[in-house]
Design an enzyme around this catalytic site. Structure first.
Site, PDB file in Angstrom:
ATOM      1  N   GLU A  23       4.580   1.502  -9.417  1.00 43.87           N
ATOM      2  CA  GLU A  23       4.780   0.196  -8.628  1.00 43.87           C
ATOM      3  C   GLU A  23       5.801  -1.079  -9.070  1.00 43.87           C
ATOM      4  O   GLU A  23       5.999  -1.642 -10.048  1.00 43.87           O
ATOM      5  CB  GLU A  23       3.936  -0.635  -7.921  1.00 43.87           C
ATOM      6  CG  GLU A  23       2.467  -0.094  -6.915  1.00 43.87           C
ATOM      7  CD  GLU A  23       1.602  -0.472  -6.256  1.00 43.87           C
ATOM      8  OE1 GLU A  23       0.999  -0.159  -5.754  1.00 43.87           O
ATOM      9  OE2 GLU A  23       1.469  -1.521  -7.201  1.00 43.87           O
TER      10      GLU A  23
ATOM     11  N   GLU B 115       0.994  -8.805  -2.494  1.00 43.59           N
ATOM     12  CA  GLU B 115       2.186  -7.031  -2.153  1.00 43.59           C
ATOM     13  C   GLU B 115       3.486  -7.852  -2.414  1.00 43.59           C
ATOM     14  O   GLU B 115       4.094  -8.291  -0.978  1.00 43.59           O
ATOM     15  CB  GLU B 115       1.536  -6.616  -0.813  1.00 43.59           C
ATOM     16  CG  GLU B 115      -0.156  -6.069  -0.594  1.00 43.59           C
ATOM     17  CD  GLU B 115       0.269  -4.972  -1.720  1.00 43.59           C
ATOM     18  OE1 GLU B 115       1.290  -4.434  -2.065  1.00 43.59           O
ATOM     19  OE2 GLU B 115      -0.712  -4.644  -1.858  1.00 43.59           O
TER      20      GLU B 115
END
Ligand SMILES: [Zn+2]
Length: 303
Positions: free
Chosen positions: A32, A188
């Site tokens: 990520e 997120e």
């Protein structure tokens, strides 16, 4: 800035008493990269003294082995290995991630001993798929005491949704709420499909303000301001892949927060078909998980 162990940095902040601390983490999943680059930039600015922290800070790059390999994890999903009572000693045969989770829990508790209170933990992630609400936050399972005061802040940082989780999981944010007493969020920050720049600018400026500003930033907005348009959801159903016969009847490639009207058949299992009676929004649909694991969430809109 002190290095406490690989990927963990402590910044004591100004020499003033009674300053609550904050924890910022990223790279719990090593692929990520957006949030990892963001916190690397923050780390650089702090090291160069281009940014002066206004409060004690613990900066964590969660899974250095996985970050080096740009993969989600090496042996197992680190974000399922945080517990209420961490073992102080290595456990025979533990995975690399289990050892790292133990280490991260220990450094967080060490940080807790250095500050009067850990005010906030933000654990930054990216989604695998795109989302109808591009950026959103999730709370761990909580008693409902803290979420409202963060709404304006999350909105300012570009988060358009807040999901209240209802089923306990051994995540980093659940640990920091349960054990450290911090208000904690999984953030997120966009999807893996997006390039890192320049969509992170708004989040970057917010983080700089969070770390550097002395303003009591988490207090409520003064009266008269417009309420933030952040959409709130609660988890209505957790979808578990119970057997090899499991398959979705909706397109699991749909973006997160896709809307499903009442009467939609969501998935099929050995014991039958699961159909919803009320409108639901799907999140994290993924049938390629181990049997017994979570294959997605169905959300109920709260407003
Ligand atoms: Zn993640």
């Amino acid at each position: 800035m002190e290095t406490w162990c690989e990927g963990v940095y402590f910044e004591p902040g100004p020499n003033k008493p009674n300053l609550a601390g904050i924890i910022l983490s990223c790279g719990i999943h090593g692929d990520e990269t957006g949030p990892i680059h963001l916190l690397q930039r923050l780390h650089n600015e702090l090291q160069l003294a281009a940014l002066a922290p206004s409060r004690p800070l613990l900066l964590i790059f969660g899974n250095p082995d996985a970050i080096r390999h740009q993969q989600r994890y090496v042996d197992s999903n680190l974000n399922r290995l945080f517990t209420r009572t961490p073992s102080p000693q290595p456990v025979a045969g533990e995975s690399r991630e289990a050892a790292r989770a133990r280490q991260l829990m220990q450094v967080c508790q060490r940080f807790q001993q250095q500050v009067p209170q850990v005010d906030l933990h933000l654990d930054l992630h990216s989604t695998i798929k795109r989302s109808c609400i591009e950026r959103f936050a999730l709370t761990p399972v909580h008693s409902g005491h803290y979420s409202d005061r963060w709404l304006g802040q999350l909105w300012q940082a570009g988060f358009g949704g807040l999901v209240h989780q209802t089923r306990r999981a051994n995540t980093f944010s659940q640990f920091s709420l349960d054990v450290l007493g911090a208000d904690s969020f999984t953030l997120e920050c966009g999807s893996l499909q997006q390039s890192d720049e320049p969509h992170d600018q708004r989040l970057w400026h917010w983080l700089v303000n969070l770390v550097g500003s002395e303003v009591a930033w988490h207090t409520k907005e003064p009266g008269g301001r417009q309420q933030p348009a952040l959409r709130q959801f609660t988890v209505a159903e957790e979808i578990i892949r119970a057997s090899d016969q499991f398959r979705f009847l909706v397109d699991e490639g749909l973006p997160n927060f896709s809307q499903h009207p009442p009467g939609t058949a969501i998935y099929q299992e050995a014991r039958g078909t699961f159909t919803i009676d009320e409108e639901r929004f799907s999140l994290f649909l993924n049938s390629r998980v181990e049997t017994g694991q979570r294959a997605g969430l169905l959300l109920k809109h709260l407003q």
